[in-house]
Design a protein around this motif. Structure first.
Motif, PDB file in Angstrom:
ATOM      1  N   VAL A   1     -30.890 -22.587  -4.326  1.00  5.76           N
ATOM      2  CA  VAL A   1     -29.634 -22.028  -5.317  1.00  5.76           C
ATOM      3  C   VAL A   1     -29.116 -20.834  -4.727  1.00  5.76           C
ATOM      4  CG1 VAL A   1     -29.328 -21.287  -7.481  1.00  5.76           C
ATOM      5  CG2 VAL A   1     -30.706 -23.126  -7.196  1.00  5.76           C
ATOM      6  N   GLY A   2     -29.935 -20.025  -4.003  1.00  8.75           N
ATOM      7  CA  GLY A   2     -29.420 -18.593  -3.667  1.00  8.75           C
ATOM      8  C   GLY A   2     -28.410 -18.685  -2.385  1.00  8.75           C
ATOM      9  N   ARG A   3     -28.999 -19.799  -1.645  1.00  7.88           N
ATOM     10  CA  ARG A   3     -28.131 -20.132  -0.379  1.00  7.88           C
ATOM     11  C   ARG A   3     -26.743 -20.850  -0.810  1.00  7.88           C
ATOM     12  NH1 ARG A   3     -26.864 -22.903   3.512  1.00  7.88           N
ATOM     13  NH2 ARG A   3     -27.062 -24.872   3.044  1.00  7.88           N
ATOM     14  N   VAL A   4     -26.729 -21.501  -1.588  1.00 10.98           N
ATOM     15  CA  VAL A   4     -25.575 -22.216  -2.094  1.00 10.98           C
ATOM     16  C   VAL A   4     -24.479 -21.196  -2.747  1.00 10.98           C
ATOM     17  CG1 VAL A   4     -24.702 -23.955  -3.759  1.00 10.98           C
ATOM     18  CG2 VAL A   4     -26.703 -24.576  -2.558  1.00 10.98           C
ATOM     19  N   LEU A   5     -25.028 -20.498  -3.752  1.00  7.71           N
ATOM     20  CA  LEU A   5     -24.449 -19.238  -4.274  1.00  7.71           C
ATOM     21  C   LEU A   5     -23.554 -18.320  -3.069  1.00  7.71           C
ATOM     22  CD1 LEU A   5     -25.944 -18.373  -7.642  1.00  7.71           C
ATOM     23  CD2 LEU A   5     -24.299 -20.252  -7.125  1.00  7.71           C
ATOM     24  N   SER A   6     -24.426 -18.009  -2.232  1.00  8.54           N
ATOM     25  CA  SER A   6     -24.008 -17.158  -1.283  1.00  8.54           C
ATOM     26  C   SER A   6     -22.902 -17.771  -0.343  1.00  8.54           C
ATOM     27  CB  SER A   6     -25.073 -16.684  -0.221  1.00  8.54           C
ATOM     28  OG  SER A   6     -25.542 -17.884   0.747  1.00  8.54           O
ATOM     29  N   SER A   7     -22.675 -18.988  -0.569  1.00 10.37           N
ATOM     30  CA  SER A   7     -21.528 -19.723   0.431  1.00 10.37           C
ATOM     31  C   SER A   7     -20.450 -19.929  -0.359  1.00 10.37           C
ATOM     32  CB  SER A   7     -22.248 -21.015   1.048  1.00 10.37           C
ATOM     33  OG  SER A   7     -22.576 -22.048  -0.247  1.00 10.37           O
ATOM     34  N   LEU A   8     -20.486 -19.647  -1.711  1.00 10.02           N
ATOM     35  CA  LEU A   8     -19.392 -19.770  -2.504  1.00 10.02           C
ATOM     36  C   LEU A   8     -18.274 -18.988  -2.086  1.00 10.02           C
ATOM     37  CD1 LEU A   8     -20.629 -19.660  -6.130  1.00 10.02           C
ATOM     38  CD2 LEU A   8     -19.738 -21.718  -4.998  1.00 10.02           C
ATOM     39  N   PRO A   9     -16.930 -19.653  -2.010  1.00  5.15           N
ATOM     40  CA  PRO A   9     -15.609 -19.029  -1.458  1.00  5.15           C
ATOM     41  C   PRO A   9     -15.194 -17.807  -2.481  1.00  5.15           C
ATOM     42  CG  PRO A   9     -15.268 -20.848  -2.346  1.00  5.15           C
ATOM     43  CD  PRO A   9     -16.583 -21.019  -2.279  1.00  5.15           C
ATOM     44  N   GLU A  10     -14.698 -16.987  -2.223  1.00  5.51           N
ATOM     45  CA  GLU A  10     -14.161 -15.829  -3.052  1.00  5.51           C
ATOM     46  C   GLU A  10     -13.436 -16.284  -4.260  1.00  5.51           C
ATOM     47  OE1 GLU A  10     -14.496 -12.125  -4.652  1.00  5.51           O
ATOM     48  OE2 GLU A  10     -15.257 -12.613  -2.821  1.00  5.51           O
ATOM     49  N   SER A  11     -12.832 -17.358  -3.878  1.00  5.77           N
ATOM     50  CA  SER A  11     -11.853 -18.013  -4.879  1.00  5.77           C
ATOM     51  C   SER A  11     -12.481 -18.759  -6.215  1.00  5.77           C
ATOM     52  CB  SER A  11     -10.923 -18.884  -4.311  1.00  5.77           C
ATOM     53  OG  SER A  11     -11.438 -20.007  -3.647  1.00  5.77           O
ATOM     54  N   SER A  12     -13.918 -19.003  -5.766  1.00  7.00           N
ATOM     55  CA  SER A  12     -14.489 -19.865  -6.835  1.00  7.00           C
ATOM     56  C   SER A  12     -14.720 -19.165  -8.212  1.00  7.00           C
ATOM     57  CB  SER A  12     -16.130 -20.024  -6.186  1.00  7.00           C
ATOM     58  OG  SER A  12     -16.884 -20.917  -7.305  1.00  7.00           O
ATOM     59  N   ARG A  13     -14.695 -20.077  -9.304  1.00  5.04           N
ATOM     60  CA  ARG A  13     -14.771 -19.782 -10.333  1.00  5.04           C
ATOM     61  C   ARG A  13     -16.218 -19.997 -10.973  1.00  5.04           C
ATOM     62  NH1 ARG A  13     -13.491 -21.355 -14.319  1.00  5.04           N
ATOM     63  NH2 ARG A  13     -12.338 -23.332 -14.620  1.00  5.04           N
TER      64      ARG A  13
END
Length: 117
Positions: A39-51
């Motif tokens: 979960v942490g890894r997925v969140l860390s890969s979120l683009p800045e634009s993600s909502r």
DNA sequence: CAAATGACGGGGT
DNA sequence: AACCCCGCCATTT
């Protein structure tokens, strides 16, 4: 993006404004027990634009995952504060802001909405 | 291919 | 509460 990431992000998106939940809880609810790290890894890969409300996901015991004093830590605290969640010394009171997502949740108990089985 | 590295968690000290 | 250690597992060295 694969279905696993999709499931994880869907769960994160489900966390109500003003509430928080843990990495482990998100993983479990997404059908991936013991996969908190993922979960942490997925969140860390979120683009800045993600909502996606990534700031509502914290570590076990109510700890903010980012080290105190770092920029991301401050940002998460700021975002949480904006929705009424207070952070003290890099932590959030889970008894008060923790969201379980199912039976026992304060919101469902108060409004009697959602799946009651 | 082996070892280190995390936006983690839980148990033991 | 604060560490340490170990399990976990996708990625990166």
């Amino acid at each position: 993006m694969n279905d696993v990431e999709q499931a994880i992000l869907a769960e994160v998106a489900r966390i109500p404004r003003g509430r928080v939940t843990t990495y482990g809880a998100v993983a479990a609810r997404a059908g991936l027990p013991r996969r908190a790290r993922l979960v942490g890894r997925v969140l860390s890969s979120l683009p800045e634009s993600s909502r996606v409300p990534w700031h509502r996901v914290i570590a076990a015991g109510g700890r903010i995952a980012f080290p105190v004093g770092t920029a991301p830590h401050e940002q998460q605290c700021r975002r949480l504060r904006c929705e009424g969640v207070e952070t003290r010394n890099g932590r959030v009171d889970l008894q008060r802001y923790g969201w379980q997502g199912t039976r026992g949740d304060l919101d469902r108990w108060l409004w009697r909405v959602g799946d009651e089985n």
